[in-house]
Structures are given as structure tokens and as C-alpha cells.
Design a protein around this motif. Structure first.
Motif, short mmCIF file in Angstrom:
data_model
loop_
_atom_site.label_atom_id
_atom_site.label_comp_id
_atom_site.label_asym_id
_atom_site.label_seq_id
_atom_site.Cartn_x
_atom_site.Cartn_y
_atom_site.Cartn_z
N GLN A 1 33.43 49.74 41.82
CA GLN A 1 34.66 50.35 42.97
C GLN A 1 34.40 51.62 42.12
O GLN A 1 35.44 52.45 43.35
N HIS B 1 40.45 37.30 48.16
CA HIS B 1 40.80 37.97 46.94
C HIS B 1 41.36 38.35 47.08
O HIS B 1 41.40 39.89 47.32
N ARG C 1 33.38 38.68 36.41
CA ARG C 1 33.08 39.72 36.78
C ARG C 1 34.42 40.73 37.35
O ARG C 1 34.49 42.10 36.66
N ASP C 2 35.14 40.63 38.25
CA ASP C 2 36.27 40.62 38.56
C ASP C 2 37.60 40.80 36.53
O ASP C 2 37.85 42.19 36.41
N ASN D 1 43.80 39.44 39.58
CA ASN D 1 43.61 38.10 40.74
C ASN D 1 44.25 37.22 40.22
O ASN D 1 44.97 37.10 39.41
N HIS E 1 44.64 40.99 44.85
CA HIS E 1 45.07 41.17 43.30
C HIS E 1 46.64 41.40 43.14
O HIS E 1 47.18 41.74 44.83
ZN ZN Z 1 38.05 42.61 43.09
#
Ligand code: ZN
Ligand code: KIV
Length: 511
Positions: A510, A202, A13-14, A238, A204
């Protein structure tokens, strides 16, 4: 007895939000299977409302994976939550992850909402998700820049509404380990119902601190880390799963928790993600970089030979180095081929794809005596790519170089079933090849990246080429593998062209 640290992998996903890293359903399934084999607790498989393709991919992962929990992302909107729930229906164990921004800048500029409205919408979203599953995660997006009192208010309300995991994202990678750790500790201490949820982070990597921030949070009470293989992800990425997991395991003296991961699968997952996305791993990358366990200086080599612990804090085999076994050769049969693929978690849905892959394998074995697992992965990627409904296919290629002559390439393509041929000259054979292809397709794409890596060692190794192109802001990667790098380059360019024109518009979570 140590606490359990839950590993939530968001590579699909990310990770997929990295420009050019989008994956097909089959590619996602291969990665999901590898993550499951590594015993990742939760696999965030995608953002189902983004597009029909994303929905189908999450559904397919939910059907395939039985040991890990499968998660789908949803904005705090009814339609997103309903769509995520629908995609996750087949899962053995599922989670809905919903999120809404809580920082002043996001609420004011992006959402144009008052804080009270944000609390109300977050509570509504969690309640709606709880109608589908009792495993609901809520993320106050941009928590790393949110006001502490307001964050406490939103979190308390969402736990009351039924959120079982509260994830604190450092969405823009702005935090520093000491303060981020304190933030997590203070949230857990000050929120009256914090014991009713698992706290997660989570982070970054915009300042290169994603792993440091995640670990500081764990020291202060977080019991879930969201991370990705090779640190893939939006912008600078990430927290890298392999770094988080190996730090906690290696520094048992510091951490009061541990994961249940089979770390010997790390290298396999790293290579797989790199092959599929075309994002190479830098040689000096911790844990999975080619030099991570290599000792160049004589003093270091001497020390390691006498006692490994002099310069090594982990064992290479514990993260799966050396596991790239020579598996098959020229005389291996179809059954041996099929069963090694199955051990790697690869199962072809159609018998004809297996046959096509086996034919390629025989072809490769004629050129290269030892076939390694990484060769098989590249071969499978190539076969699935060609089996897909592609409008451009490579029929034949002839490229020549000669001292004192201009390099030339002659290419035949099948374009929507019709064969076309073109010749071109260039600065080198690859340049000539791309020019010949472009003269037929006239895509007008910008070439952003061209890179070649050898899949295994030796001059008979397959070359794996990654091509990244940009067409009106849509960025895609194409991959090609072959023992001949000009052919690999042509395949990579064609794969990127097929993708850039076929990819439908996708919503970004986002934006
Ligand atoms: Zn993220
Ligand atoms: O970075 C972020 O804030 C996210 C959320 C959706 C958790 O990816």
C-alpha cells in the motif's frame, strides 16, 4: 438452509504487515496447514511481488494446501498480476486479489490519477488476472472513504470485466457499523450487476470496530469476511477471525448465514500465530484470551456450576480450549513424536531437522515431565530457527545472581563460524546477557519490547521470550523458548539479530 459465509484469512498477508510480524516460509507453511485444517475457505498467502522470499512462500503454500483456495495479492499492475499468477501456479484452487484505491484522497495524493484513469486501470487489471484464473477478487482500496457514486461505477465496471468477488475495504478503520452495513446494502441494491459477484468486506480496527463493521456488513448482504487470527494486521489490525466466526455461530437467531469452519481448531491457530509472530494474546481477549472462559466472582462460579448457560454463551471446548493435551513424556519414542507432530500439521522436510527436534524433545522431557502440544510448537520453532542459515549461534551461556553481587553473564557465540566469548554485568541476568551479546555484535539496535510468557502452567514450564528490535526503521521480532528464561532470552535476542540483518528489502503493497 443458511447461506454460506466465506472466510478469507489474511493472517499471512495483512497480518504479516504488522511491524515485527514477518514470518519465514516454514512458519507460513505451518500456519497455512493449520488454517486448512480449520477449513478456512481462502488463505491469502502473501504479496508475491514484494520480494523473492514472499514469492517463494506463496508458491510453497500453493504447493502444500489442497483443501483451501490459495490467494495472492497484486496491485493493479501487470507485473504484480503476472508474478502472483506465477506463484499460484501449483495451487489446486487459486485466486488473484488485485486492488486500486478509489477514495478522493488516495487518488489525488497517492496515485495522482484522475477517476477515469482509475476505472480504466482497475478494469485492465481484472481482465489481465482473468487470463490466468476465473477466480478474481477486486478491492477498491479505501472504499470506506470513497464517494458512493464513484464506488458504484468502479464496481460495476470491474464485475463486467470479470471480477467474481468484490471486496470493500475499510482501509483506515474509519467507519461505524450502522453506516458501513448500510453502505454494503446500498451497493448491492444499486449496482445493476451486483448479483454476478460475492460481496466481501475487509475492515481495519483503528477505532476498535473491525468486527462490528464486518458483522454489520454480513447482516446487510456481504457473504465473505476478510479477517486474521487474533486480529493481527496493519496498525491496529484486522477483524479477528475467531470473533467473527463465533458471533455468527452463537447468534444464529440473527444471522441468515454460517461458516463451514471447524471451530475446535481456533485455539490451536491462535496459539500458533502468537508463538510464531511473538504477538501475545491479551488475557481478556474475546474467545482466545486466557480469561475468556474463566469465572472469578463467586456468584458467577456458583451459577456456572448449577447451569453453564447462566454466564456462558459458548462452550469452551467448541473453540478448542482444553485441547492442549498432554501428549508425550520421557519414555515416548521417535515414532510417537513424529506422529504427534504430523497430527499438528508439522512435517520436517529434512530428516536431520526431525532428529534435532527429537533430541531437544528428550532434553526437555528430562526437565519437564509432561510435554503439551504448545511445548512441541515452541520446540519446533526453535529447531527450525537454529537449523536455518544463521550467522550468529548461541554456543553456551553462564549467568549468575547472588544477593549483594552484580548479576553477570558469560556468553559464547559462534559468529560466522568463529567462536567468541564475552562477559558483562547488568541490572539482572537478562540485562547482563544482552549486554554481553551486544558487546560482540555491536548491532546498535533499539530494544523495543521484551516479554516473557509461560508456554504451559507450572514452574517447570518453558518460558517463551519475545524480543522486538528496531534497526534503522526495520522492526523484527525474535523468539526463544527454554525451561531457563535467561537462555530463552539469549535465544530470542540472537534470533532477532539474525533476522534484522538478513531480511532483504520488501515492497509494501500500500505504499
Ligand atoms: Zn488491509
Ligand atoms: O486494507 C486494505 O485496503 C487492504 C487491501 C489490499 C485489501 O489490505
Amino acid at each position: 438452509m443458511k447461506d454460506k459465509l466465506i472466510i478469507f484469512d489474511t493472517t499471512l498477508r495483512d497480518g504479516e504487515q504488522s511491524p515485527g510480524a514477518s514470518m519465514t516460509k516454514d512458519e507460513k507453511l505451518r500456519i497455512a496447514k493449520a488454517l486448512e485444517k480449520m477449513r478456512v475457505d481462502i488463505i491469502e498467502a502473501g504479496f508475491p511481488i514484494a520480494s523473492p522470499g514472499d514469492f517463494e512462500a506463496v508458491k510453497a503454500v500453493a504447493e502444500l494446501v489442497t483443501e483451501s483456495t490459495v490467494c495472492g495479492l497484486a496491485r493493479a499492475l501487470d507485473k504484480d498480476i503476472d508474478r502472483a499468477a506465477e506463484a499460484l501456479k501449483p495451487a489446486n484452487s487459486s485466486r488473484i486479489h488485485t486492488f486500486l484505491a478509489t477514495s478522493p484522497i488516495h487518488m489525488r495524493e497517492k496515485l495522482r490519477m484522475e477517476p477515469d484513469q482509475v476505472v480504466e486501470q482497475a478494469v485492465h487489471a481484472v481482465k489481465r488476472a482473468r487470463n490466468y484464473t476465473d477466480n478474481v477478487e477486486f478491492s477498491p482500496e479505501d472504499a470506506g472513504r470513497s464517494e458512493f457514486e464513484f464506488l458504484c461505477r468502479v464496481i460495476e465496471a470491474t464485475i463486467d470485466a470479470g471480477a467474481t468477488t468484490i471486496n470493500i475495504p475499510d482501509t483506515v478503520g474509519y467507519n461505524l457499523p450502522q453506516f458501513f452495513g448500510e453502505l454494503i446494502g446500498n451497493l448491492i441494491e444499486n449496482i445493476p450487476n451486483s448479483d454476478k459477484a460475492v460481496f466481501s468486506v475487509h475492515c481495519h480496527n483503528d477505532l476498535g470496530l473491525a468486527v462490528g463493521n464486518s458483522l454489520a456488513a454480513v447482516i446487510n448482504g456481504a457473504r465473505q469476511v476478510e479477517c486474521t487470527i487474533n486480529g493481527l494486521g496493519e496498525r491496529a489490525g484486522n477483524a479477528a477471525l475467531e470473533e467473527v466466526v463465533m458471533t455468527v455461530r452463537t447468534r444464529r437467531d440473527i444471522f441468515s448465514c454460517d461458516t463451514e469452519l471447524d471451530t475446535t481448531q481456533i485455539m490451536h491457530c491462535s496459539r500458533l500465530v502468537s508463538t510464531i509472530t511473538g504477538f501475545p494474546v491479551q488475557p481478556n481477549k474475546a474467545i482466545v484470551g486466557a480469561n475468556a472462559f474463566a469465572h472469578e466472582s463467586g456468584i458467577h462460579q456458583d451459577g456456572v456450576l448449577k447451569s453453564r448457560e447462566t454466564y456462558e454463551i459458548m462452550r469452551a471446548e467448541d473453540v478448542g480450549w482444553n485441547a492442549n493435551r498432554m501428549v508425550l513424556g520421557k519414555h515416548s519414542g521417535r515414532n510417537a513424536f513424529r506422529s504427534r507432530l504430523e497430527e499438528l500439521g508439522i512435517k520436517f522436510e529434512k530428516e536431520e531437522d526431525l532428529n534435532a527436534a527429537f533430541a531437544r524433545f528428550k532434553d526437555l522431557a528430562d526437565k519437564k515431565h509432561e510435554i503439551f502440544d504448545d511445548d512441541l510448537q515452541a520446540l519446533v520453532s526453535d529447531t527450525l530457527q537454529e537449523g536455518a542459515d544463521e550467522w550468529i549461534k548461541l554456543v553456551s551461556i553462564k549467568a549468575s545472581i547472588e544477593t549483594g553481587e552484580k548479576p553477570k553473564a558469560e556468553i559464547t557465540l559462534s559468529i560466522n563460524g568463529e567462536e567468541k566469548r564475552a562477559c558483562a554485568e547488568g541490572g539482572g541476568p537478562v540485562d547482563a546477557t544482552f549486554k554481553a551479546i551486544e558487546s560482540m555484535i555491536e548491532s546498535g539496535c533499539d530494544l523495543q519490547l521484551y516479554s516473557v510468557n509461560n508456554i504451559t502452567t507450572g514452574t517447570d514450564s518453558q518460558g517463551e521470550v519475545t524480543v522486538r528490535i528496531d534497526k534503522d526503521g526495520r522492526i523484527v521480532n525474535g523468539l526463544g523458548a527454554d525451561t531457563d528464561i535467561v537462555t530463552a532470552s539469549a535465544k530470542a535476542y540472537i534470533s532477532a539479530l539474525n533476522k534484522v540483518f538478513s531480511e532483504s528489502e520488501r515492497a509494501h503493497p500500500q505504499v
